[in-house]
Design a protein around this motif. Structure first.
Motif, PDB file in Angstrom:
ATOM      1  N   HIS A 215       0.846  -1.189   0.000  1.00 43.30           N
ATOM      2  CA  HIS A 215       0.000   0.000   0.000  1.00 43.30           C
ATOM      3  C   HIS A 215       0.885   1.244   0.000  1.00 43.30           C
ATOM      4  O   HIS A 215       1.608   1.490   0.980  1.00 43.30           O
ATOM      5  CB  HIS A 215      -0.913  -0.014   1.232  1.00 43.30           C
ATOM      6  N   PRO A 216       0.879   2.054  -1.068  1.00 44.04           N
ATOM      7  CA  PRO A 216       1.827   3.196  -1.170  1.00 44.04           C
ATOM      8  C   PRO A 216       1.798   4.157   0.015  1.00 44.04           C
ATOM      9  O   PRO A 216       2.877   4.549   0.501  1.00 44.04           O
ATOM     10  CB  PRO A 216       1.400   3.876  -2.479  1.00 44.04           C
ATOM     11  N   PRO A 217       0.620   4.599   0.537  1.00 42.88           N
ATOM     12  CA  PRO A 217       0.668   5.500   1.704  1.00 42.88           C
ATOM     13  C   PRO A 217       1.334   4.870   2.918  1.00 42.88           C
ATOM     14  O   PRO A 217       2.076   5.554   3.647  1.00 42.88           O
ATOM     15  CB  PRO A 217      -0.817   5.790   1.968  1.00 42.88           C
ATOM     16  N   ALA A 218       1.116   3.578   3.147  1.00 41.16           N
ATOM     17  CA  ALA A 218       1.753   2.909   4.281  1.00 41.16           C
ATOM     18  C   ALA A 218       3.259   2.779   4.063  1.00 41.16           C
ATOM     19  O   ALA A 218       4.045   2.921   5.005  1.00 41.16           O
ATOM     20  CB  ALA A 218       1.131   1.529   4.498  1.00 41.16           C
ATOM     21  N   MET A 222       6.061   4.314   6.558  1.00 40.61           N
ATOM     22  CA  MET A 222       7.164   3.539   7.134  1.00 40.61           C
ATOM     23  C   MET A 222       8.511   4.184   6.802  1.00 40.61           C
ATOM     24  O   MET A 222       9.402   4.269   7.663  1.00 40.61           O
ATOM     25  CB  MET A 222       7.113   2.109   6.616  1.00 40.61           C
ATOM     26  N   ASP A 223       8.682   4.634   5.574  1.00 41.69           N
ATOM     27  CA  ASP A 223       9.938   5.288   5.187  1.00 41.69           C
ATOM     28  C   ASP A 223      10.159   6.559   5.990  1.00 41.69           C
ATOM     29  O   ASP A 223      11.297   6.857   6.409  1.00 41.69           O
ATOM     30  CB  ASP A 223       9.916   5.605   3.692  1.00 41.69           C
ATOM     31  N   LYS A 224       9.094   7.311   6.230  1.00 39.38           N
ATOM     32  CA  LYS A 224       9.212   8.544   7.009  1.00 39.38           C
ATOM     33  C   LYS A 224       9.643   8.247   8.440  1.00 39.38           C
ATOM     34  O   LYS A 224      10.523   8.926   8.998  1.00 39.38           O
ATOM     35  CB  LYS A 224       7.877   9.286   6.997  1.00 39.38           C
ATOM     36  N   LYS A 225       9.022   7.227   9.060  1.00 36.15           N
ATOM     37  CA  LYS A 225       9.373   6.888  10.437  1.00 36.15           C
ATOM     38  C   LYS A 225      10.809   6.367  10.527  1.00 36.15           C
ATOM     39  O   LYS A 225      11.530   6.663  11.494  1.00 36.15           O
ATOM     40  CB  LYS A 225       8.397   5.844  10.980  1.00 36.15           C
ATOM     41  N   ARG A 226      11.240   5.593   9.541  1.00 39.81           N
ATOM     42  CA  ARG A 226      12.624   5.101   9.560  1.00 39.81           C
ATOM     43  C   ARG A 226      13.618   6.239   9.362  1.00 39.81           C
ATOM     44  O   ARG A 226      14.713   6.217   9.943  1.00 39.81           O
ATOM     45  CB  ARG A 226      12.801   4.023   8.500  1.00 39.81           C
ATOM     46  N   SER A 227      13.238   7.240   8.561  1.00 40.49           N
ATOM     47  CA  SER A 227      14.121   8.394   8.364  1.00 40.49           C
ATOM     48  C   SER A 227      14.248   9.234   9.624  1.00 40.49           C
ATOM     49  O   SER A 227      15.217   9.986   9.789  1.00 40.49           O
ATOM     50  CB  SER A 227      13.604   9.263   7.219  1.00 40.49           C
TER      51      SER A 227
END
Length: 276
Positions: A215-218, A222-227
């Protein structure tokens, strides 16, 4: 809660009187406990889902024993993981077992294989029935990304009325996605919540894994939180909290829509639609 009240009671042991006193203490201490209510189609979904889960667990136990027998029989057929619920592999395994010299172990393996086939037929039949009920009752959950018919059935059956929760935070605590504070002094920390309804938590976890994969928004979340420096597990916990909030709002809208019915009353004049 009753267990905690029993641990602090002055009377030790267990009896109906002690249990009643502990329940009364908890009820007096927590007057705003949400009342679960499950009836009608929701109750049918709960019964069907619980029975389907029991059959799946029974089939898993038989599959483990069947694999052990196939190992001892030195079966020439190699069985990949998670294939003993597929008819084509059950047919291949039955042909391979019947080609072996007959023995007690071989006969037991054939009997277990037949039982696996019966359970698979029953499980799939219940899944079709559950899918039909969820499509009629909660099509909004089926439209939610990553939520299957079985997942939607677990959400409906285990929640027992989402309107009984005062807020999405209370719902998050019930499903075990709200982090628990372990702060001390100037240190503010949170830890994983291992309480709540674990079946609901497992359903939310499966939805989160599916969304994080496709799912693209998810994926962007996830990428934002890892960054931000979070690990993959921490980011997944945040995603589960976000999904729990969205699930709560979706179920609340669906429940309110089901409760609003229109009754047409004929008073001898053009009919009047009354919303109740």
């Amino acid at each position: 809660m009753m267990a905690g009240a029993r641990a602090s009671a002055r009377t030790y042991g267990k009896s109906d009187g002690i249990d009643a006193a502990c329940v009364a203490r908890v009820a007096l201490r927590e007057p705003q406990l949400p009342e679960a209510c499950l009836s009608g189609p929701e109750h049918d979904i709960r019964l069907l889902t619980d029975h389907r889960d029991d059959l799946v667990r029974e089939r898993a136990r038989i599959q483990k024993r069947l694999r052990w027998h196939c190992h001892d029989l030195a079966l020439p057929l190699e069985l990949p993981p998670r294939v003993l619920d597929r008819y084509v592999w059950l047919d291949r395994l039955e042909a391979a077992l019947r080609a072996l010299p007959q023995s007690t172990r071989c006969r037991v393996a054939l009997d277990e294989l037949a039982r696996c086939r019966e359970l698979t037929v029953a499980v799939r039949g219940f899944e079709r029935e559950i899918r039909g009920l969820t499509e009629t009752l909660v099509p909004e959950l089926l439209a939610f990304p990553g939520c299957s018919a079985i997942g939607a059935a677990h959400l409906v059956g285990e929640t027992a009325g989402v309107s009984r929760f005062t807020s999405e935070s209370a719902f998050a605590m019930h499903i075990g996605t709200a982090p628990l504070s372990v702060s001390s002094g100037k240190s503010e920390r949170h830890r994983l919540n291992r309480t709540g309804n674990r079946k609901l938590n497992s359903t939310i976890h499966m939805i989160a894994l599916t969304q994080a994969r496709m799912h693209p928004p998810a994926i962007a979340f996830m990428d934002k939180k890892r960054s931000e420096g979070m690990s993959n597990r921490e980011a997944l916990r945040c995603l589960k909290r976000h999904i729990g909030r969205a699930i709560f709002k979706t179920m609340l809208r669906a429940e309110r829509a089901r409760s609003e019915t229109v009754v047409r009353v004929d008073f001898g004049v053009p009919s009047v639609a009354v919303a109740v």
